[in-house]
Write a protein that holds these residues in place. Structure first.
Motif, PDB file in Angstrom:
ATOM      1  N   GLU A 103      30.322 -15.530   0.404  1.00 38.99           N
ATOM      2  CA  GLU A 103      31.652 -15.174  -0.111  1.00 38.99           C
ATOM      3  C   GLU A 103      31.540 -14.142  -1.232  1.00 38.99           C
ATOM      4  OE1 GLU A 103      35.722 -15.064  -0.589  1.00 38.99           O
ATOM      5  OE2 GLU A 103      34.554 -15.897   1.057  1.00 38.99           O
ATOM      6  N   SER A 104      30.520 -14.265  -2.086  1.00 37.87           N
ATOM      7  CA  SER A 104      30.376 -13.323  -3.200  1.00 37.87           C
ATOM      8  C   SER A 104      29.987 -11.933  -2.727  1.00 37.87           C
ATOM      9  CB  SER A 104      29.355 -13.840  -4.209  1.00 37.87           C
ATOM     10  OG  SER A 104      28.061 -13.805  -3.663  1.00 37.87           O
ATOM     11  N   GLU A 138      27.245 -17.698  -1.626  1.00 40.05           N
ATOM     12  CA  GLU A 138      26.612 -16.379  -1.669  1.00 40.05           C
ATOM     13  C   GLU A 138      27.255 -15.431  -0.662  1.00 40.05           C
ATOM     14  OE1 GLU A 138      22.042 -17.492  -2.938  1.00 40.05           O
ATOM     15  OE2 GLU A 138      22.617 -17.626  -0.840  1.00 40.05           O
TER      16      GLU A 138
END
Length: 69
Positions: free
Chosen positions: A48-49, A46
């Motif tokens: 990284e996104s 999450e």
């Protein structure tokens, strides 16, 4: 006009969204199993996104001083 008269087979009725069904109010809450944990931290995926995009923005025009071949 002939194509518009046929019902789309991919669409179906949604009985839970019918106009005669009761609507949830401001005091109604989701079942506890579907509530997010407010104390949980984001996972690595999450995080990284949500990372901002870096690098040059895509463009249709060439940068100044470049030669088109």
């Amino acid at each position: 006009m002939f194509l518009r008269s046929k019902a789309n087979p991919a669409e179906h009725a949604a009985p839970d969204l019918a106009l005669d069904k009761p609507r949830p109010g401001a005091d109604d809450r989701a079942p506890e199993a579907f509530r997010p944990d407010p104390t949980a931290g984001p996972t690595k995926a999450e995080r990284e996104s949500l990372r901002p995009a870096t690098g040059p923005a895509p463009s249709l025009v060439a940068d100044r001083g470049t030669l088109n071949s």
